[in-house]
Design a protein around this motif. Structure first.
Motif, PDB file in Angstrom:
ATOM      1  N   ARG A 260       1.054  -1.135  -0.081  1.00 39.90           N
ATOM      2  CA  ARG A 260      -0.157  -0.037  -0.387  1.00 39.90           C
ATOM      3  C   ARG A 260       0.973   1.140  -0.208  1.00 39.90           C
ATOM      4  N   LYS A 261       2.088   0.678  -0.196  1.00 39.63           N
ATOM      5  CA  LYS A 261       3.294   2.483  -0.683  1.00 39.63           C
ATOM      6  C   LYS A 261       3.085   2.386  -2.349  1.00 39.63           C
ATOM      7  N   VAL A 262       2.756   3.468  -3.131  1.00 41.54           N
ATOM      8  CA  VAL A 262       3.366   4.159  -3.931  1.00 41.54           C
ATOM      9  C   VAL A 262       4.450   3.421  -4.654  1.00 41.54           C
ATOM     10  N   SER A 263       5.053   3.662  -3.634  1.00 44.55           N
ATOM     11  CA  SER A 263       6.814   3.185  -4.325  1.00 44.55           C
ATOM     12  C   SER A 263       6.964   1.207  -4.157  1.00 44.55           C
ATOM     13  N   ASP A 264       5.202   1.060  -4.200  1.00 42.14           N
ATOM     14  CA  ASP A 264       5.496  -0.140  -4.293  1.00 42.14           C
ATOM     15  C   ASP A 264       5.987  -0.898  -5.828  1.00 42.14           C
ATOM     16  N   ARG A 265       5.404  -0.775  -6.403  1.00 39.79           N
ATOM     17  CA  ARG A 265       5.315  -0.576  -7.482  1.00 39.79           C
ATOM     18  C   ARG A 265       6.354  -0.527  -8.291  1.00 39.79           C
ATOM     19  N   PHE A 266       6.989   0.023  -7.762  1.00 36.02           N
ATOM     20  CA  PHE A 266       8.811   0.332  -9.034  1.00 36.02           C
ATOM     21  C   PHE A 266       9.944  -0.418  -7.996  1.00 36.02           C
ATOM     22  N   PHE A 267       8.533  -1.756  -6.881  1.00 29.09           N
ATOM     23  CA  PHE A 267      10.047  -2.998  -6.370  1.00 29.09           C
ATOM     24  C   PHE A 267      10.366  -3.913  -7.192  1.00 29.09           C
ATOM     25  N   PRO A 268      11.499  -4.182  -7.343  1.00 33.61           N
ATOM     26  CA  PRO A 268      11.981  -5.560  -8.418  1.00 33.61           C
ATOM     27  C   PRO A 268      11.679  -6.979  -8.074  1.00 33.61           C
ATOM     28  N   TYR A 269      10.374  -6.789  -7.894  1.00 33.01           N
ATOM     29  CA  TYR A 269       8.997  -8.455  -7.382  1.00 33.01           C
ATOM     30  C   TYR A 269      10.093  -9.271  -8.672  1.00 33.01           C
ATOM     31  N   SER A 270      10.340 -11.006  -8.295  1.00 36.16           N
ATOM     32  CA  SER A 270      10.769 -11.590  -8.421  1.00 36.16           C
ATOM     33  C   SER A 270       9.978 -12.094  -9.203  1.00 36.16           C
ATOM     34  N   ALA A 271       9.207 -11.969  -9.487  1.00 36.97           N
ATOM     35  CA  ALA A 271       8.045 -13.111 -10.542  1.00 36.97           C
ATOM     36  C   ALA A 271       8.564 -11.914 -11.662  1.00 36.97           C
ATOM     37  N   ILE A 272       8.755 -10.628 -11.876  1.00 37.49           N
ATOM     38  CA  ILE A 272       9.096 -10.754 -13.128  1.00 37.49           C
ATOM     39  C   ILE A 272       9.713 -11.120 -13.506  1.00 37.49           C
ATOM     40  N   SER A 273       9.957 -11.347 -14.138  1.00 40.56           N
ATOM     41  CA  SER A 273      11.381 -13.051 -15.221  1.00 40.56           C
ATOM     42  C   SER A 273      10.834 -12.108 -16.986  1.00 40.56           C
ATOM     43  N   THR A 274      10.175 -10.929 -17.234  1.00 40.73           N
ATOM     44  CA  THR A 274      10.866 -10.707 -18.830  1.00 40.73           C
ATOM     45  C   THR A 274      11.986  -9.733 -18.494  1.00 40.73           C
ATOM     46  N   ASP A 275      12.721  -8.306 -19.315  1.00 39.77           N
ATOM     47  CA  ASP A 275      13.183  -7.637 -20.060  1.00 39.77           C
ATOM     48  C   ASP A 275      12.345  -6.615 -19.692  1.00 39.77           C
ATOM     49  N   ALA A 276      10.967  -6.242 -20.098  1.00 40.31           N
ATOM     50  CA  ALA A 276       9.917  -5.290 -20.391  1.00 40.31           C
ATOM     51  C   ALA A 276       9.013  -5.970 -19.662  1.00 40.31           C
ATOM     52  N   ILE A 277       8.419  -4.420 -18.543  1.00 36.22           N
ATOM     53  CA  ILE A 277       7.917  -3.966 -17.911  1.00 36.22           C
ATOM     54  C   ILE A 277       6.518  -3.741 -18.890  1.00 36.22           C
ATOM     55  N   LEU A 278       5.811  -3.691 -18.884  1.00 34.95           N
ATOM     56  CA  LEU A 278       4.322  -2.782 -19.189  1.00 34.95           C
ATOM     57  C   LEU A 278       3.289  -2.510 -17.293  1.00 34.95           C
ATOM     58  N   SER A 279       4.128  -1.118 -17.091  1.00 36.25           N
ATOM     59  CA  SER A 279       3.839  -0.752 -16.027  1.00 36.25           C
ATOM     60  C   SER A 279       1.875   0.094 -16.158  1.00 36.25           C
ATOM     61  N   LEU A 280       0.896  -0.819 -15.445  1.00 34.50           N
ATOM     62  CA  LEU A 280      -0.352  -0.192 -16.237  1.00 34.50           C
ATOM     63  C   LEU A 280      -0.723  -0.201 -14.286  1.00 34.50           C
ATOM     64  N   ASP A 281      -2.028   1.090 -14.337  1.00 33.13           N
ATOM     65  CA  ASP A 281      -3.377   1.620 -13.614  1.00 33.13           C
ATOM     66  C   ASP A 281      -4.295   0.488 -13.614  1.00 33.13           C
ATOM     67  N   ALA A 282      -4.879   0.549 -12.517  1.00 31.48           N
ATOM     68  CA  ALA A 282      -6.352  -0.256 -12.751  1.00 31.48           C
ATOM     69  C   ALA A 282      -7.174   0.465 -13.872  1.00 31.48           C
ATOM     70  N   HIS A 283      -7.137   1.441 -13.858  1.00 26.48           N
ATOM     71  CA  HIS A 283      -8.318   2.116 -14.337  1.00 26.48           C
ATOM     72  C   HIS A 283      -7.666   2.414 -15.839  1.00 26.48           C
ATOM     73  N   SER A 284      -6.168   2.526 -16.357  1.00 28.15           N
ATOM     74  CA  SER A 284      -5.817   2.334 -17.787  1.00 28.15           C
ATOM     75  C   SER A 284      -7.139   1.646 -18.464  1.00 28.15           C
ATOM     76  N   SER A 285      -6.567   2.074 -19.756  1.00 26.76           N
ATOM     77  CA  SER A 285      -7.379   1.692 -21.148  1.00 26.76           C
ATOM     78  C   SER A 285      -6.580   1.797 -21.957  1.00 26.76           C
ATOM     79  N   LEU A 286      -6.077   0.442 -22.674  1.00 25.75           N
ATOM     80  CA  LEU A 286      -5.489   0.654 -23.686  1.00 25.75           C
ATOM     81  C   LEU A 286      -5.921  -0.399 -24.625  1.00 25.75           C
ATOM     82  N   SER A 287      -6.013  -0.106 -26.018  1.00 23.59           N
ATOM     83  CA  SER A 287      -6.423  -2.078 -27.040  1.00 23.59           C
ATOM     84  C   SER A 287      -5.137  -2.765 -26.993  1.00 23.59           C
ATOM     85  N   THR A 288      -5.227  -4.115 -27.361  1.00 24.68           N
ATOM     86  CA  THR A 288      -3.424  -4.992 -28.318  1.00 24.68           C
ATOM     87  C   THR A 288      -3.391  -3.911 -29.136  1.00 24.68           C
ATOM     88  N   SER A 289      -4.119  -3.799 -29.752  1.00 25.64           N
ATOM     89  CA  SER A 289      -2.852  -2.928 -31.437  1.00 25.64           C
ATOM     90  C   SER A 289      -2.040  -1.984 -30.228  1.00 25.64           C
TER      91      SER A 289
END
Lengths: 671, 674
Positions: free
Chosen positions: A469-498
């Motif tokens: 519950r800290k905003v800076s959590d979102r930039f923590f190096p979680y071990s679950a991140i297995s790829t070089d690239a991260i797509l950082s999103l908010d729950a209310h973000s809106s994007l299309s697959t394209s």
């Protein structure tokens, strides 16, 4: 007839003999040894009996040179390993204790202390420290310190003096490492002591002036060489002169003489600062420096120019950088070995331990093979910003793909930061999971309420991580991140697959930058005398919002382990600041703007208003409190790292008058 | 420099077959020693051009005819090595300048046989290896016969193995050399220093100020920036041929092949083997070899016999622990076999450490951590292991690597290549001159038969306009680094490109500023692999990808003009001039190859057709054109030895391009109009 025939036969025979003789003669001359030592020796001889020469080592001599017990420690000289107790660094990594100064402290010294205290190395306990830092007094009024309490012959001590000490030391340095400017060859122990640059008194503590080089190649017509003269003046030699500018005898031949007061540096491609010594000018002349510089290939001149700037920016421009470099130089042996394969064993085995740094160095294999190749030291962004704990392999970092001839790994992890009440962001998850490049979706749940038990079925794995519950959590190096690239999103973000697909492909071309959809731009607010930033649509931008952006997972490590804690706290307190902070961080590494890709305007109408007031809004004008944050960030970094861009990267056929069927990213064309 | 460095690391692998391989080895060795000296800073200003060596006839003599020199017992002995020596204190640089081409010149003393008062030789006259080394030096461009011109002096007294010489008498022999002068500028070679029981890490022969190229230096004896550390030569490489073996998993993880190991070390290694079984192999001398098999070529584990050095190829890591000496010949064998050396010798100065980055090809483990060596190595990721096995030294080094955005105020220089389309040329000049950031316009007049129009006829524009006349009608002229180009940014533009708006050109310049190391251009093109024909194909259709931009309208850094003119590989430049085509493709190849980066195409697609030249734009001509362009791509790819072009799916547009936003508020409103 016959006689003619015979004659010609004889003639032919004679001619062939002549030819044979002529041909043989040189060979004969070679094969017959000429009188051995007559005349000048001609090169190194080819010995007739060279085959008979013996080998320099007898058979077996190279293989069995007699075993010998491990060498005992010798006095006098120190090297790493001999005079440094690495066992003290076990479990603590490079922990640095700084002796508090006795008596009044000079401003410089106070700032150095502050710099080390604010760094990731600092510890308050001398007992748990791996390295004990002793600052030499730097003012004539400062008293010379007595022998420090934990001295122990100087073992594991680093004696740091940025300026020549005003008073002689009262104790022997012994096994302590010495970091000082202009050490002498006689006392300097290579690989152990550290040579520092001689800093002016007014050197900035943090940030520092960026390098003054504005273009890669020298301006045409600029002087080739400037020679430092006594009294801080420079003698500038033009490009066209051939005479020796330093030789008094050809005084009349030299070009127009320009001298500069010491404050301004000369406008020249090369600057030469000769040492002090009676013969130094003759020495330089003998080296024929000028000719060599004139003949230097353009490629090399370009490389040298750029390297000066890189070195300045990376290691020299502030007191803080000099100190961190010193610690890094010494810590390198340790840190390199500490977390081999750290990518998987970083703090992450336990979710969000409160003391992440201690977890970082769990491994007890201290002082193993150093993994900090010279590449990390000698190419941008430099060793301070390339944390060796992240990975031993340069190709895991975002910056070295070109040099390594590698590419970032082919897929991305979507990291959705959520915790707002309501339904899981179904549409977003489906749009992202629909991307052919998506490897997994991670939901970082940061709410008091438990996460929903049901999540949509997706083609890729979906994992829920419990956050703090800290905003800076979102930039923590979680071990679950297995790829070089991260797509950082908010729950209310809106994007299309394209949009996701295209942005990821763009990111692969620019793995060291952030690639985002929505942008902010910063500006200098004359009225308020400070920085401001706006979310208004303008012709340029300098930040992308992390509510929808691709970037390299290395920036999570850098954010969590290299940023001063104060800045992270600031971001936690004012959530919009976290975007500013991440953009500052990436820009200070890349020195380049982020990249914007097209974003359908229809998202904005469809999007519900942000639920958290002041949360990372999409089109919200930053609040006054947030405006203040950019100034605090700029102060914390010591300068304004953001760089503006005036372009957007679109698909090649974007909105071109050609059939949509030809277009790969046709849904981006929606109005 | 890098190439030869790399060469030497892999060196032993490249030294097969007796004579020639020795020569290559010693030539490389000597050049690296010189490079080492250069790296010390002394010679770094020296131009390293190759001066063609004068022809000299080789003498053929017998070693037995070498003159004998008797050394009186009381002849002077040099001082011990001066540990404080540095290039600027003990080296006489004045001897090195003032010769044609500033080349470092090396003199070799003639061979003598030194005997003491009793007539007993001081050392063996010369070893096979030292003879090879001196021959290599004498054959090189550094060699001079003129002692007065020499900068470096190499005694022919063989010091390679300290055990094969008498220390004091050898020193006396050195001291009586005609130019000895305390050893100043003398270079000595030694591979096996020290002797029992102490085994000093540097040659014990007193040598005063002489430079020492030695094997097995330690930090205590090595004079940083003065001495040069060299590898200990392994004779095996001359006897055996090893097949090449690529990176990848090997049978043993860790291997020890050293015969003479301290019992303590052997115990620790044996413990590792006991713990990790098959993954670790510790070899020793074979005790029961049949007669006639050289012991050097076999190693044993219990009763199992292995071929050496072949067995080294079966292991990922090979330990190279210290013996009595720090420098071990096994290091050469291990590198040769492509096994990653694990160096366990504290304070050892690795060979050529001043110029080589050993971290990229080896692992150093402190002696006290020997028992942990397995776990330390286990923690190295596979990817890094492969990198070390390949010993890959960078694939691309971008010449414009510093991330910086040049100031807008610098502006750009437009270069228009023209032949005789004056009317069209004038229109281009007028259009381009409207671009705010234009700072100069250069017209390259490529027509030798016709004079450019009179000065009064040229359009009057606000920036300087210069006409350069060329000597020959060549396409390469457009990429010549003219002195007139004062800005870093260059806009190459054809004399028929009249359709680009001022906004488009100004925006292109802004994009170049953000990507100053790339080609930033308007019409984009693509290369494709034709599977049927198994070759590359040129594509100009409406595709979703680009890999080239046409230099008929492109911004780039002026440095690439220098590269194109002076550093274009192979015969590409001549090919382009002979075919009068593909100079743009060549430029795309060159930039992509040197930077490793893709082009940036700016703004939407337009019709790039000149109104005047519709007549030649017929279909058949078009097809010939495509065939020719494809041919160029295939030709260039074969010259470069690779396909450097990078394919991307993006182009650059202004931030608000086609956005629902008031046009008058956009910085570059006039973009994309056809």
């Amino acid at each position: 007839m016959q006689s003619w025939r015979r004659k010609s036969l004889w003639l032919a025979l004679l001619a062939s003999w002549l030819l044979v003789l002529l041909g043989l003669f040189p060979l004969l001359r070679l094969s017959v040894p000429t009188s051995p030592w007559a005349g000048a020796p001609q090169g190194w001889p080819r010995w007739l009996d060279a085959e008979l020469l013996q080998s320099f080592a007898k058979p077996g001599e190279l293989l069995e040179d007699g075993p010998r017990p491990p060498q005992a420690l010798r006095g006098g000289s120190c090297n790493w390993g001999a005079c440094f107790d690495t066992s003290k660094c076990r479990g603590g990594g490079l922990k640095v204790f700084v002796y508090p100064a006795a008596g009044p402290v000079s401003e410089t010294r106070r700032r150095i202390l502050a710099s080390v205290e604010g760094s990731r190395y600092h510890t308050l306990s001398a007992a748990e420290a791996c390295l004990l830092l002793l600052l030499s007094p730097d003012t004539s009024t400062g008293e010379c310190d007595p022998v420090p309490p934990q001295w122990d012959g100087g073992r594991n001590h680093l004696v740091l003096s940025l300026h020549p000490a005003p008073c002689p030391r009262t104790f022997q340095l012994g096994q302590a490492m010495v970091a000082e400017a202009s050490p002498t060859v006689d006392t300097f122990r290579p690989g152990f002591d550290v040579a520092l640059p001689l800093l002016p008194e007014a050197h900035p503590l943090r940030g520092g002036a960026p390098g003054q080089l504005r273009q890669h190649s020298p301006r045409p017509g600029v002087a080739l060489l400037a020679l430092a003269e006594d009294g801080g003046r420079w003698h500038v030699a033009g490009t066209d002169f051939s005479a020796c500018p330093w030789d008094g005898r050809c005084e009349q031949d030299r070009g127009p003489k320009q001298t500069h007061p010491g404050a301004t540096l000369p406008n020249a491609t090369f600057c030469l600062i000769p040492g002090r010594g009676p013969d130094v000018l003759h020495f330089l002349q003998a080296l024929q420096v000028l000719t060599a510089l004139q003949e230097m290939p353009l490629t090399r001149v370009l490389a040298l120019r750029q390297q000066t700037q890189f070195l300045w920016d990376a290691y020299f421009s502030s007191v803080e950088k000099v100190i961190h470099t010193t610690l890094e130089v010494r810590g390198i042996h340790l840190m390199g070995a500490l977390v081999f394969g750290s990518a998987s064993s970083l703090p992450l085995s336990m979710p969000l331990s409160s003391d992440t740094s201690s977890a970082l160095i769990i491994q007890d294999r201290i002082f193993g093979p150093s993994a900090h190749p010279s590449l990390l030291w000698n190419s941008p962004p430099g060793a301070i910003l390339a944390l060796p704990t992240f990975s031993p392999s340069p190709s895991d970092f975002p910056f070295y793909h070109l040099q390594q001839g590698s590419r970032p790994l082919g897929r991305f992890s979507a990291l959705i930061w959520g915790g707002a009440p309501g339904q899981p962001p179904l549409k977003l998850i489906q749009a992202v999971a629909g991307s052919q490049h998506c490897a997994q979706i991670l939901v970082l749940w940061s709410s008091e309420k438990p996460p929903p038990t049901r999540w949509p079925k997706t083609a890729v794995p979906l994992t829920v991580i419990d956050g703090h519950r800290k905003v800076s959590d979102r930039f923590f190096p979680y071990s679950a991140i297995s790829t070089d690239a991260i797509l950082s999103l908010d729950a209310h973000s809106s994007l299309s697959t394209s949009e996701v697909d295209f942005a990821f492909v763009v990111w692969q071309s620019f793995p060291e930058r952030m690639v985002g959809f929505l942008t902010w731009s910063h500006f200098w607010d004359e009225a308020r005398g400070g920085w401001g930033y706006t979310a208004k649509r303008t012709n340029e931008f300098s930040m992308v919002l992390t509510s929808a952006a691709f970037y390299h997972r290395y920036y999570h490590t850098l954010f969590t382990h290299a940023l001063p804690k104060a800045l992270r706290t600031l971001a936690d307190e004012a959530p919009t600041c976290v975007d500013v902070l991440m953009n500052f961080l990436v820009a200070s590494v890349t020195k380049l703007p982020p990249i914007k890709v097209p974003y359908g305007m229809w998202h904005q109408e469809a999007r519900p208003p942000p639920l958290e007031p002041g949360g990372p809004g999409l089109r919200q004008e930053p609040q006054p409190a947030a405006q203040n944050c950019i100034n605090q960030m700029a102060a914390g970094f010591g300068h304004m790292p953001l760089v503006s861009s005036r372009l957007r990267l679109d698909p090649v056929l974007f909105k071109d008058p050609v059939s949509v069927l030809r277009k790969k990213y046709r849904s981006l064309e929606k109005p | 420099m890098c190439a030869s460095v790399k060469y030497n690391i892999r060196g032993p692998a490249l030294i097969p077959r007796m004579k020639t391989k020795h020569r290559i080895y010693y030539i490389t060795l000597f050049s690296i020693v010189l490079l080492g000296l250069i790296a010390t800073g002394m010679f770094q200003f020296w131009p390293h051009s190759i001066e063609s060596s004068s022809d000299w006839s080789v003498q053929k003599r017998s070693i037995r005819d070498v003159p004998v020199v008797r050394l009186p017992a009381d002849s002077p002995v040099p001082e011990r090595g001066d540990l404080s020596c540095r290039m600027h204190t003990c080296f006489d640089v004045y001897r090195c300048g003032f010769n044609p081409k500033n080349k470092i010149k090396v003199y070799i003393y003639s061979l003598k046989k030194y005997v003491d008062d009793a007539g007993v030789p001081v050392s063996s006259t010369i070893s096979q290896e030292y003879n090879e080394l001196l021959t290599a030096v004498a054959d090189s461009d550094y060699y001079t016969e003129d002692i007065a011109r020499a900068c470096l002096f190499i005694p022919s007294i063989d010091l390679l193995n300290q055990n094969a010489l008498r220390v004091k008498e050898t020193a006396q022999a050195l001291a009586q050399l005609s130019r000895w002068d305390r050893g100043t500028n003398h270079l000595l070679f030694n591979m096996l220093p020290g002797g029992p029981p102490d085994y000093n890490t540097a040659l014990d022969v007193p040598r005063d100020r002489a430079l020492l190229a030695g094997g097995g230096f330690s930090t205590w004896t090595y004079r940083q920036g003065y001495d040069v550390s060299i590898p200990v030569y392994s004779p095996l490489s001359a006897e055996v041929d090893l097949p090449e073996k690529g990176p990848g998993p090997r049978r043993y993880f860790l291997l020890s092949s050293q015969m003479a190991l301290h019992p303590e070390y052997r115990e620790e290694l044996a413990a590792l083997q006991a713990r990790h079984g098959e993954a670790v192999l510790v070899l020793d001398k074979c005790t029961n070899l049949s007669e006639g098999i050289p012991a050097a070529r076999k190693r044993c584990h219990k009763h199992q016999v292995f071929d050496y050095p072949q067995v080294l190829q079966e292991a990922t890591f090979c330990v190279v622990p210290r013996g009595a000496r720090l420098g071990q010949a096994v290091l050469s064998d291990v590198l040769w076999a492509g096994c990653i050396p694990v160096i366990i010798a504290d304070s050892y100065i690795l060979p050529f450490s001043e110029v080589l980055d050993w971290k990229r090809a080896s692992v150093a483990v402190p002696e006290e951590k020997m028992s942990d060596v397995y776990s330390i190595l286990q923690s190295i990721p596979q990817r890094q292991i492969e990198e070390m096995q390949r010993q890959k030294w960078g694939s691309v080094s971008n010449p414009l690597f510093l991330p910086l955005i040049p100031p807008q105020s610098q502006g750009f220089t437009a270069i228009v290549l023209t032949y005789d389309r004056v009317e069209s040329l004038f229109r281009v000049i007028t259009e381009v001159s409207k671009v705010p950031s234009l700072s100069k316009l250069l017209v390259v007049w490529n027509n030798q038969n016709k004079n450019p129009p009179d000065d009064s006829l040229w359009p009057k524009i606000r920036v300087p306009l210069k006409v350069v006349r060329t000597a020959e009608n060549k396409l390469s002229n457009r990429f010549f680094p003219y002195d007139e180009i004062e800005t870093e940014a260059v806009l190459a533009i054809d004399d028929d490109i009249i359709m680009l708006t001022s906004d488009e050109l100004q925006f292109g310049y802004e994009v170049w500023r953000e990507f100053p190391d790339r080609l930033v251009g308007y019409p984009g093109r693509l290369h494709l692999w034709d599977h049927e024909m198994s070759k590359w194909k040129y594509e100009s259709e409406w595709t979703n990808e680009v890999s080239m931009v046409l230099t008929g309208a492109a911004f780039y850094h002026k440095y690439f003009n220098y590269l194109y003119t002076y550093k274009m590989p192979g015969d590409i430049k001549n090919w382009v001039d002979a075919h009068m085509n593909c100079e743009d493709i060549a430029m795309n190849f060159l930039v992509a190859n040197v930077t490793g980066k893709a082009v940036i195409k700016v703004t939407p697609r337009k019709k790039f057709k000149c109104p005047e030249c519709t007549a030649i734009d017929g279909l058949s001509l078009d097809q010939t054109h495509m065939v020719e362009r494809s041919e160029c791509i295939n030709k260039f790819a074969s010259v470069f030895g690779t396909m450097p072009l990078k394919v991307v799916e993006h182009r650059a547009d202004p931030v608000l391009y086609k956005d629902d936003f008031p046009e008058k508020l956009k910085s570059f409103p006039n973009i994309g109009s056809l």
